[in-house]
Scaffold this motif. Structure first.
Motif, PDB file in Angstrom:
ATOM      1  N   PRO A   1       0.867  -1.217  -0.070  1.00 46.39           N
ATOM      2  CA  PRO A   1      -0.153   0.248   0.049  1.00 46.39           C
ATOM      3  C   PRO A   1       0.779   1.086  -0.016  1.00 46.39           C
ATOM      4  O   PRO A   1       0.370   2.333  -0.401  1.00 46.39           O
ATOM      5  CB  PRO A   1      -0.897  -0.155   1.340  1.00 46.39           C
ATOM      6  N   GLY A   2       1.990   1.238   0.451  1.00 50.00           N
ATOM      7  CA  GLY A   2       2.929   2.481   0.678  1.00 50.00           C
ATOM      8  C   GLY A   2       3.999   2.369  -0.444  1.00 50.00           C
ATOM      9  O   GLY A   2       4.027   1.520  -1.242  1.00 50.00           O
ATOM     10  N   GLU A   3       5.005   3.258  -0.243  1.00 54.04           N
ATOM     11  CA  GLU A   3       6.105   3.280  -1.159  1.00 54.04           C
ATOM     12  C   GLU A   3       7.139   1.805  -0.881  1.00 54.04           C
ATOM     13  O   GLU A   3       7.175   1.421   0.427  1.00 54.04           O
ATOM     14  CB  GLU A   3       6.965   4.510  -0.614  1.00 54.04           C
ATOM     15  N   PRO A   4       7.409   1.181  -1.984  1.00 56.24           N
ATOM     16  CA  PRO A   4       8.308   0.262  -1.822  1.00 56.24           C
ATOM     17  C   PRO A   4       9.503   0.351  -1.149  1.00 56.24           C
ATOM     18  O   PRO A   4      10.116   1.418  -1.224  1.00 56.24           O
ATOM     19  CB  PRO A   4       8.678  -0.167  -3.324  1.00 56.24           C
ATOM     20  N   VAL A   5       9.758  -0.712  -0.164  1.00 60.28           N
ATOM     21  CA  VAL A   5      10.863  -0.590   0.687  1.00 60.28           C
ATOM     22  C   VAL A   5      11.864  -1.916   0.581  1.00 60.28           C
ATOM     23  O   VAL A   5      11.311  -2.936  -0.069  1.00 60.28           O
ATOM     24  CB  VAL A   5      10.450  -0.452   2.387  1.00 60.28           C
ATOM     25  N   GLY A   6      12.996  -1.627   0.786  1.00 60.72           N
ATOM     26  CA  GLY A   6      14.124  -2.734   0.743  1.00 60.72           C
ATOM     27  C   GLY A   6      14.971  -2.833   1.915  1.00 60.72           C
ATOM     28  O   GLY A   6      15.175  -1.570   2.451  1.00 60.72           O
ATOM     29  N   SER A   7      15.583  -4.050   2.294  1.00 59.93           N
ATOM     30  CA  SER A   7      16.436  -3.924   3.205  1.00 59.93           C
ATOM     31  C   SER A   7      17.509  -5.210   3.080  1.00 59.93           C
ATOM     32  O   SER A   7      17.281  -6.049   2.528  1.00 59.93           O
ATOM     33  CB  SER A   7      15.765  -4.333   4.650  1.00 59.93           C
ATOM     34  N   THR A   8      18.902  -4.713   3.040  1.00 62.17           N
ATOM     35  CA  THR A   8      19.912  -5.622   2.973  1.00 62.17           C
ATOM     36  C   THR A   8      20.078  -6.338   4.301  1.00 62.17           C
ATOM     37  O   THR A   8      20.443  -5.589   5.446  1.00 62.17           O
ATOM     38  CB  THR A   8      21.267  -4.857   2.514  1.00 62.17           C
ATOM     39  N   LEU A   9      19.966  -7.525   4.443  1.00 61.50           N
ATOM     40  CA  LEU A   9      20.239  -8.357   5.725  1.00 61.50           C
ATOM     41  C   LEU A   9      21.303  -9.007   5.741  1.00 61.50           C
ATOM     42  O   LEU A   9      22.045  -9.636   4.857  1.00 61.50           O
ATOM     43  CB  LEU A   9      19.227  -9.501   5.707  1.00 61.50           C
ATOM     44  N   ALA A  10      22.324  -8.514   6.702  1.00 60.33           N
ATOM     45  CA  ALA A  10      23.615  -8.980   6.898  1.00 60.33           C
ATOM     46  C   ALA A  10      23.817 -10.245   7.657  1.00 60.33           C
ATOM     47  O   ALA A  10      22.773 -10.352   8.697  1.00 60.33           O
ATOM     48  CB  ALA A  10      24.387  -7.770   7.933  1.00 60.33           C
ATOM     49  N   ARG A  11      24.709 -11.001   7.399  1.00 60.09           N
ATOM     50  CA  ARG A  11      24.935 -12.310   8.115  1.00 60.09           C
ATOM     51  C   ARG A  11      25.342 -12.026   9.718  1.00 60.09           C
ATOM     52  O   ARG A  11      26.424 -11.009   9.798  1.00 60.09           O
ATOM     53  CB  ARG A  11      25.902 -13.215   7.578  1.00 60.09           C
ATOM     54  N   THR A  12      24.848 -12.423  10.769  1.00 58.05           N
ATOM     55  CA  THR A  12      24.967 -11.987  11.847  1.00 58.05           C
ATOM     56  C   THR A  12      26.219 -12.807  12.765  1.00 58.05           C
ATOM     57  O   THR A  12      26.680 -12.120  13.588  1.00 58.05           O
ATOM     58  CB  THR A  12      23.673 -12.066  12.918  1.00 58.05           C
ATOM     59  N   GLY A  13      26.514 -13.929  12.212  1.00 58.50           N
ATOM     60  CA  GLY A  13      27.550 -14.467  12.946  1.00 58.50           C
ATOM     61  C   GLY A  13      27.100 -15.509  14.043  1.00 58.50           C
ATOM     62  O   GLY A  13      27.834 -15.923  14.639  1.00 58.50           O
ATOM     63  N   ARG A  14      25.741 -15.300  14.126  1.00 61.81           N
ATOM     64  CA  ARG A  14      25.187 -15.999  15.578  1.00 61.81           C
ATOM     65  C   ARG A  14      24.635 -17.326  14.895  1.00 61.81           C
ATOM     66  O   ARG A  14      23.572 -17.852  15.017  1.00 61.81           O
ATOM     67  CB  ARG A  14      24.072 -15.307  16.100  1.00 61.81           C
ATOM     68  N   ASP A  15      25.452 -18.072  14.070  1.00 57.82           N
ATOM     69  CA  ASP A  15      25.071 -19.304  13.542  1.00 57.82           C
ATOM     70  C   ASP A  15      26.322 -20.120  13.783  1.00 57.82           C
ATOM     71  O   ASP A  15      27.029 -20.860  12.959  1.00 57.82           O
ATOM     72  CB  ASP A  15      24.981 -19.207  12.005  1.00 57.82           C
ATOM     73  N   HIS A  16      26.737 -20.337  14.876  1.00 52.97           N
ATOM     74  CA  HIS A  16      27.824 -21.163  15.726  1.00 52.97           C
ATOM     75  C   HIS A  16      27.802 -22.589  14.950  1.00 52.97           C
ATOM     76  O   HIS A  16      28.789 -23.300  14.910  1.00 52.97           O
ATOM     77  CB  HIS A  16      27.798 -21.024  17.160  1.00 52.97           C
TER      78      HIS A  16
END
Length: 954
Positions: free
Chosen positions: A510-525
């Motif tokens: 419904p609003g303006e298109p948005v995007g986000s770059t998701l970084a690898r957190t390192g919390r995947d031991h």
């Protein structure tokens, strides 16, 4: 002999060092007393009505001006006694309650800081259930945030603007008086009487503005009290009121000593005026945000230097504009001499303004993302842009126009207008500065904390989205919190190993298109299990959005539908956690490179001044880096209090060999139990993000929800004071929950990836833990809040569980290396022992009081190690998958089984094994022995899901 500018810079550095030493012991003033925690917690559902409402704030409160009101769901006030501040804990506000009926109640509070008088207000709700646990009937007329009247923020900012503008005018007039009072051209002395009259008028105008600003601030703090005389007396006797009085008295001194300048002691009068102006500047710093930061002494010092240097720089520009009319046409030589003196002072003041402004920003902001994520951050950003423009104008005046004016070049005639522009822009900058004084810094946003706690307290949050898709042939879990209009935290968990450094999430709707770059957190031991990515995005409108998640594959990505709720009032999420360490390093490199370049290009006569400025810049950079490391480093950051759940009576289930209390949350994934000194049993719920407490005498279980998600709680231990310590594996933190105060706190473990798993209390009060991904053993001192880590010699050993021996040594298993190790805390040395067998995976470990170390392997063995000889004794167990180990006072070794249904009691002398049976799928992983010798075990299977007290075998 050093040049005058060099001597001025060195004097300024010495003065700054003296000031830091003087203000360091001073208790910091608060900027706002903001909401930190409450009991009952926001969103709590209670079986029994509370006896009182207690709210904890970040700073001491003014008891006469703060208050709590309670409303029913029908918007009717509940009659209560007056709220009071505890004498021993001035940060807590408590109001006793009558017996409440089942209903949904709204708590409306307002806090007034005992330091600066700033008012904060907010509200939250909790529910009292019916005695049978059912929900009460709730009226649709929900109470909203209400409270006493208040002066609008614009009015408060206007009062502060008046005060700051008056301070600038006052300091500028005093500065020009001092600059004209020393050795100089006789023309300035000849016109000193006419100039003195103009400066006296400027001083009087500044004093009137300061007094008007102080009166406006008192009125804005007095209005919410209903204009009561006792409240005004309390306000004036508070720390903020005393500073207002000191401020007015200081400017009165400056005004009254001006007539003395016409008589016998003009220089003494000027010095007295300078002292009064300095005290007035300090009164502004004492009620600003910096003094309420994590380092109050440093914050107060930087605020004072910032206010004083700013008023010297920009107030001097204002006074020069006034002096222009007197000196410029009558005696240009004298005016140019005055300009040269001012340029020396401004050359010292401007670097101090920039350095202290940076220090204040680091102390006030939680992360660089706060610059766009809050009204405070936006106001600061506007001020930074304006300061950049002002610096350009100041540089033009100092480097181009002033030399041209002294050389008689026609271009120098523009100096009159650019100086006036510099003064006018300095007054304009006070607008965002005043807004910063009224708004709270982004880090302690109390409404955001309250709403976030309320969302977390709901078993099934209505405003949160979670969905599952397939990406590149893998299952992917996607979540948005709070799933509403505004800033949302995004978390993506990819099953198995996924090597992409980042993912891309795009939303259209419904609003303006948005995007986000998701970084690898390192919390995947454990990359064989999951890979975690995180980020943030801002949604503008409610409704149905279409999200597309893209990875490294060539396909179109994974698509899912995201329903977005309307905005949640007060909820805010920072645009991603940021480490300020790289920012400080980048600023230090840029500043050092610029300083060295300026030193190399400086003419020989000015290199003394340049060298002094370089030395001062390096010192300020080091101080700021140190302050930033203390503020945002591995020390503990106070987190919102854990949400208290309902007290539930649990009927124990009688099993053939044990008594079972089931945890109310289905599929909780209970981990290692820990027995407190009062006999209660604590256990972390790995899958539910909770901590459970069992009172076996009353058959009562209460659960506490941790703030935030993605914790994956593992090991649990209870110290002698009854505090519960939890290894928060995915949060990379060691957590502490104090049941007596109902307070929860997390301490970020140093290093990028730690993944704490096991935790134990040492004989001297230290908290020990393993870092499965950091390949280290960690120690935390609760007294100093400091960490120390010890690297394990074998690389990638995955230290898993640990036990603290009575002699202080710490034993641990190395899950990935097939070894066990022992750490000597006195020397810091680690010794390792190889575990026999083919590719053994050592899991649980315990130390017998006689010194024998017992540990298990997943291959189905119990191994005893005699430390004095290094001898290993292997004892086979009936089935593989053995995990937790506990030793009873009679030396019986109890062993838990990962996926089975039996708990084994092993007699070390004979090797005999006795099995305690549980229902199929109980998974009795983790046993523990309490001080009375009773054996407790956590049953993590979905059918059992609880804590069992084992009947000792006959």
């Amino acid at each position: 002999m050093a040049s005058l500018p060099a001597r001025g810079a060195c004097a300024a550095a010495a003065g700054l060092a003296f000031l830091a030493a003087a203000v360091w012991p001073i208790a910091g003033a608060a900027a706002h007393a903001v909401f930190v925690a409450a009991s009952p917690a926001p969103g709590a559902a209670l079986r029994m009505p509370p006896r009182a409402v207690r709210i904890d704030f970040s700073e001491p409160l003014d008891a006469a001006l703060s208050g709590i009101a309670l409303y029913t769901s029908a918007d009717r006030p509940v009659r209560t006694a007056a709220a009071r501040v505890a004498p021993r804990d001035p940060r807590s506000l408590t109001v006793p309650l009558p017996r409440l009926r089942p209903d949904r109640y709204t708590v409306v509070w307002h806090s007034v800081s005992a330091i600066d008088g700033h008012t904060r207000r907010g509200s939250y709700a909790f529910t009292v259930d019916r005695p049978d646990g059912s929900l009460p009937h709730v009226s649709l007329a929900a109470a909203g945030p209400r409270g006493p009247p208040e002066v609008p923020s614009a009015g408060q900012a206007a009062a502060l603007w008046c005060g700051l503008a008056g301070l600038f005018a006052l300091v500028g007039a005093v500065l020009v008086s001092l600059l004209c009072g020393g050795p100089g051209p006789t023309a300035i002395r000849g016109l000193r009487g006419q100039l003195r009259r103009q400066l006296s008028r400027l001083t009087l105008a500044g004093a009137v503005l300061v007094a008007a600003g102080a009166a406006g601030e008192v009125i804005s703090d007095w209005a919410p009290t209903g204009w009561g005389a006792s409240a005004l007396a309390s306000l004036l006797s508070s720390s903020a009121g005393r500073w207002h009085i000191v401020r007015v008295a200081a400017v009165a001194v400056v005004v009254l000593v001006r007539p003395a300048a016409r008589r016998a002691a003009p220089r003494a009068a000027s010095l007295a005026g300078a002292l009064g102006a300095g005290v007035a500047a300090f009164s502004f710093a004492a009620t600003a945000h910096g003094a309420a930061s994590a380092l109050p002494g440093l914050g107060l010092g930087t605020e004072f230097v910032h206010v004083l240097a700013s008023s010297v720089w920009l107030g001097g520009a204002i006074a020069l504009a006034v002096a222009w009319a007197v000196l410029r046409d009558a005696d240009p030589v004298g005016y140019r001499a005055l300009l040269r003196r001012y340029s020396i002072v401004a050359g010292v003041a401007v670097p101090l303004v920039l350095a202290t402004g940076l220090g204040n920003a680091l102390l006030d902001l939680g992360s660089p993302g706060d610059l766009l994520g809050s009204a405070y951050g936006v106001s600061l950003l506007v001020k930074l842009v304006a300061v950049a423009v002002l610096l350009g104008i100041a540089a033009l005046n100092a480097v181009v126009l002033r030399p041209a004016d002294e050389a008689g070049h026609p271009r120098g005639r523009r100096l009159r207008y650019t100086l006036a522009l510099e003064a006018a822009l300095g007054i304009a900058i006070l607008v965002p500065t005043a807004l910063l004084g009224v708004l709270a810094p982004a880090r302690p946003m109390d409404e955001a904390r309250a709403v976030a706690q309320q969302i977390r307290a709901e078993p099934n949050p209505a405003v949160a989205f979670a969905g599952t898709v397939r990406l590149d042939g893998r299952d992917v879990d996607v979540s948005l919190t709070p799933g509403a209009v505004g800033v949302n935290a995004v978390r993506v968990e990819v099953a198995g190993t996924y090597h992409a450094a980042e993912l891309r999430l795009s939303l259209t709707g419904p609003g303006e298109p948005v995007g986000s770059t998701l970084a690898r957190t390192g919390r995947d031991h454990d990359p064989g299990t999951h890979t975690v990515y995180a980020g943030a995005l801002r949604l503008s409108r409610p409704g149905t959005w279409r999200a597309v998640l893209r990875g490294t594959g060539p396909g179109p990505g994974a698509s899912l539908v995201v329903p977005v709720s309307p905005a949640v009032r007060g909820f805010a999420t920072a645009g991603g956690a940021a480490d300020v360490g790289p920012w400080i390093a980048l600023l230090a490199l840029a500043g050092g490179a610029g300083a060295l370049g300026a030193l190399a290009r400086a003419p020989a006569p000015r290199r003394g001044k340049a060298a002094a400025l370089v030395a001062g810049g390096v010192g300020v950079t080091v101080a700021l880096a140190w302050a930033g490391n203390l503020t945002f480093g591995p020390g503990g950051a106070a987190a919102p209090a854990a949400s208290w759940g309902a007290v539930r009576t649990v009927r124990p289930v009688q099993l053939p060999d044990a008594k079972l209390w089931q945890v109310p949350t289905p599929g909780a994934g209970v981990m290692t139990p820990a027995v407190a000194p009062d006999g209660s049993v604590w256990v972390a719920e790995m899958n539910a993000g909770k901590l459970a407490r069992l009172d076996p005498h009353g058959n009562v279980i209460q659960e506490f929800r941790f703030p935030g998600r993605d914790r994956e709680s593992m090991g649990t231990a209870v110290d002698a004071a009854g505090r519960v310590w939890i290894a928060q594996e995915h949060a990379m933190a060691l957590a502490m929950f104090d049941p007596a105060a109902g307070r929860y706190r997390e301490f970020a473990i140093p290093g990028s990836v730690s993944a704490p798993v096991g935790v134990a209390t040492g004989p001297h009060g230290d908290i020990w833990f393993t870092e499965m991904s950091g390949n280290r053993i960690g120690r935390f001192d609760p007294r100093t809040l400091r960490f120390r880590t010890y690297p394990v010699p074998t690389a990638d050993s995955a230290p898993y569980w640990l036990a603290a021996a009575p002699d202080g040594s710490v034993w641990f298993t190395e899950f990935g290396a097939g070894r066990v190790g022992v750490l000597d805390p006195r020397s810091g040395r680690i010794r390792e022992y190889a575990v026999p067998g083919r590719h053994p995976n050592a899991a649980g470990i315990a130390v017998d009081p006689d010194g024998t170390v017992w540990f298990t392997t997943l291959q189905g063995e119990l191994v005893g190690l005699t430390p004095t000889t290094g001898r290993l004794r292997r004892m086979p167990l009936p089935a593989p998958g053995d995990y937790g180990v506990a030793v009873a006072p009679d030396h019986t070794v109890w062993v838990g089984c990962q996926g089975g249904r039996a708990l084994y009691a092993v007699a070390p002398s004979s090797g005999a094994v006795h099995a305690v049976r549980f229902p199929a799928g109980s998974a009795p992983w983790w046993p523990v022995v309490d001080p009375r010798g009773r054996v407790w075990v956590a049953l993590s299977g979905t059918r059992s899901n609880g804590l069992a007290l084992v009947h000792r075998p006959s």
